[in-house]
Design a protein around this motif. Structure first.
Motif, PDB file in Angstrom:
ATOM      1  N   ILE A  48       0.966  10.646  -3.489  1.00 27.67           N
ATOM      2  CA  ILE A  48       1.276  11.860  -2.733  1.00 27.67           C
ATOM      3  C   ILE A  48       2.423  12.632  -3.383  1.00 27.67           C
ATOM      4  O   ILE A  48       2.463  13.877  -3.307  1.00 27.67           O
ATOM      5  N   GLU A  70       1.059   2.464  -3.949  1.00 29.01           N
ATOM      6  CA  GLU A  70      -0.161   3.269  -4.056  1.00 29.01           C
ATOM      7  C   GLU A  70       0.003   4.650  -3.419  1.00 29.01           C
ATOM      8  O   GLU A  70      -0.196   5.673  -4.068  1.00 29.01           O
ATOM      9  N   TYR A  71       0.393   4.677  -2.140  1.00 27.49           N
ATOM     10  CA  TYR A  71       0.445   5.972  -1.446  1.00 27.49           C
ATOM     11  C   TYR A  71       1.566   6.871  -1.960  1.00 27.49           C
ATOM     12  O   TYR A  71       1.331   8.060  -2.242  1.00 27.49           O
ATOM     13  N   THR A  82       0.826  -1.203   0.000  1.00 29.34           N
ATOM     14  CA  THR A  82       0.000   0.000   0.000  1.00 29.34           C
ATOM     15  C   THR A  82       0.864   1.259   0.000  1.00 29.34           C
ATOM     16  O   THR A  82       0.604   2.212  -0.738  1.00 29.34           O
ATOM     17  N   ALA A  83       1.913   1.252   0.817  1.00 29.88           N
ATOM     18  CA  ALA A  83       2.755   2.443   0.953  1.00 29.88           C
ATOM     19  C   ALA A  83       3.583   2.716  -0.293  1.00 29.88           C
ATOM     20  O   ALA A  83       3.642   3.857  -0.778  1.00 29.88           O
ATOM     21  N   PHE A 122      -5.330   5.411   3.077  1.00 30.82           N
ATOM     22  CA  PHE A 122      -4.813   4.246   2.355  1.00 30.82           C
ATOM     23  C   PHE A 122      -4.673   3.035   3.278  1.00 30.82           C
ATOM     24  O   PHE A 122      -4.808   1.895   2.832  1.00 30.82           O
ATOM     25  N   PHE A 143      -4.145  11.207   3.850  1.00 29.43           N
ATOM     26  CA  PHE A 143      -4.198  10.119   2.880  1.00 29.43           C
ATOM     27  C   PHE A 143      -3.384   8.909   3.329  1.00 29.43           C
ATOM     28  O   PHE A 143      -3.676   7.787   2.908  1.00 29.43           O
ATOM     29  N   ALA A 144      -2.383   9.114   4.166  1.00 23.76           N
ATOM     30  CA  ALA A 144      -1.692   7.959   4.744  1.00 23.76           C
ATOM     31  C   ALA A 144      -2.687   7.123   5.547  1.00 23.76           C
ATOM     32  O   ALA A 144      -2.717   5.890   5.449  1.00 23.76           O
TER      33      ALA A 144
END
Length: 474
Positions: free
Chosen positions: A103, A98-99, A94-95, A335, A331-332
């Motif tokens: 960002i 996607e994130y 995810t980090a 997500f 958003f962290a």
């Protein structure tokens, strides 16, 4: 963590424990999760929607702690009930995939747009206002809705600061520039970049949403022209106000940032087209060379924009790092909290969201595109539109190749609903409330939260109903 928050964390964690997350392969098995795992996701979205409006002081000082609380309500129960390697791999996926790309793009666009300063003042005639709104609508898909809004809102306010009635100009600016105009590229609005990260082609929205965007924006712009013409006629009965900012031709500063926007676009296209087949594994996640290079370019562009833009031009735009810092923190949490929701949606009819699937499906099993448009849009009116887009993207199957081809109308409905209907309220999209605050600070008598919804209800809802019949009946 304060005592009440600590007790709340323990209580919700215990509530989630009976429904332990079951991992299948690299991800959660959503069919074995209960709806309780969606509560933190709902909670963080409701806090984002209500915080800046109903308890702004608390939100301003504690949004980071609130975000950490909702994230912990997902991470701690997962660590307590599942294999730690599977949990860390899921979080790393995810980090990193996607994130971080999401960002970093927002950071680059935010910084670049903040360095573009439009100086000068024009007479706020019907023609001038209409042209500024049309230009801003087009710009929104190039520099993002936030970028276009921040570049043009002050020149628009200056052009109309000698008028008795000017709030409607800002209201339609929010409709068009801060929302509808961002539907034509992944640069325009965060949900579309989420779609790009999920595999949707960069120019897919341009090719498939141009007619919907042209129709909706054209209708709204035409309504604005009629209202502005009426307001000008009505103002003719009163003594003219003295213009606090005399006419001056427009001058664009920070032009180097236009080149940097082009670099951002090239970087995104490169990551989509160039496939060298080189990758590294980090924490069980495969990172492709082209994606790493794209993200590095985003960082370099951000640094270059800061270094090459004159400070006085950023100051004239009231540029500050606070908004992007808040977005990064929020958003962290989003997500993280959306991980079990995505798993439950992926389970389809076998998962706890099977009832939601029936709302967007016809009896013959085909997609109800009108329902996708209105459900995505309705939630995007009050909640953040990026995670809302992601929820319905997954609900529609989550396969970008099928959604771009056989289910193109469904993807168009989800995309346009998420982007267009963010204009329905002040909290539907990030730049909405920023524009509202700037306008009020400049002395514009903006409508209240519900007053604004009357405007959107009278102008936008009928337009969206027409768009449903034109584009999303099938």
């Amino acid at each position: 963590m304060k005592e009440p928050w600590g007790r709340g964390l323990i209580a919700v964690s215990v509530f989630l424990l009976p429904s332990a997350p079951a991992f299948a392969g690299e991800g959660l098995n959503g069919a074995q999760l209960s709806l309780a795992w969606a509560l933190p996701f709902v909670g963080i979205l409701l806090c984002i929607a209500t915080g800046p409006v109903f308890y702004p002081h608390v939100w301003e000082h504690h949004f980071g702690k609130i975000s950490a609380l909702w994230s912990a309500l997902i991470i701690i129960p997962m660590l307590m009930t599942a294999d730690i390697h599977a949990v860390t791999t899921t979080l790393a996926h995810t980090a990193l995939l996607e994130y971080m790309p999401f960002i970093l793009l927002l950071l680059a666009l935010f910084t670049v747009a903040g360095g573009i300063y439009l100086e000068g003042n024009l007479r706020g005639s019907v023609f001038t206002n209409t042209v500024l709104l049309a230009v801003g609508t087009i710009m929104a898909s190039l520099v993002g809705t936030t970028g276009a809004a921040m570049i043009l809102i002050r020149p628009l306010i200056r052009a109309n600061d000698d008028r008795k009635y000017n709030a409607h100009v800002v209201v339609f600016f929010i409709f068009l520039v801060a929302n509808i105009g961002g539907a034509l590229s992944p640069l325009g609005d965060p949900p579309l970049f989420i779609g790009f990260l999920k595999g949707v082609d960069f120019f897919w929205t341009t090719q498939h949403l141009w007619l919907e965007t042209l129709t909706v924006a054209g209708i709204v712009l035409a309504v604005f022209m009629c209202i502005d013409l009426y307001m000008h006629h009505r103002e003719g009965r009163f003594a003219k106000l003295k213009d606090p900012t005399p006419d001056k031709s427009l001058e664009l500063h920070g032009k180097i940032n236009l080149i940097l926007i082009a670099v951002i676009i090239v970087a995104i296209l490169m990551s989509a087209q160039w496939k060298p087949g080189i990758a590294w594994s980090v924490a069980g996640v495969e990172l492709q060379l082209q994606d790493l290079l794209r993200d590095i370019i985003f960082i370099v562009v951000t640094i270059a924009s800061v270094a090459l833009t004159r400070k006085e031009h950023r100051d004239a735009n009231s540029f500050a790092w606070g908004p992007i810092k808040e977005v990064a923190i929020l958003f962290a949490a989003i997500f993280i909290c959306i991980i079990p929701v995505m798993a439950m949606l992926q389970a389809g009819s076998q998962g706890p969201f099977a009832g939601l699937l029936t709302l967007v499906t016809h009896p013959d099993g085909s997609n109800n595109n009108a329902a996708y448009f209105w459900l995505t849009g309705g939630l995007s009116s009050f909640l953040d539109n990026a995670p809302t887009y992601l929820v319905f993207f997954q609900l529609a199957g989550g396969d970008p190749h099928i959604l771009m081809t056989a289910k193109a109308t469904t993807l168009a409905a989800i995309s346009s609903g998420a982007v267009f209907m963010g204009a329905n309220t002040y909290i539907g999209n990030a730049p909405n409330f920023m524009v509202y605050a700037i306008a009020r600070q400049a002395g514009v008598k903006m409508p209240s939260f519900f007053g604004y919804m009357i405007w959107s209800g009278l102008v936008l809802i009928p337009t969206f109903i027409l768009a449903t019949f034109l584009f999303f009946r099938a």
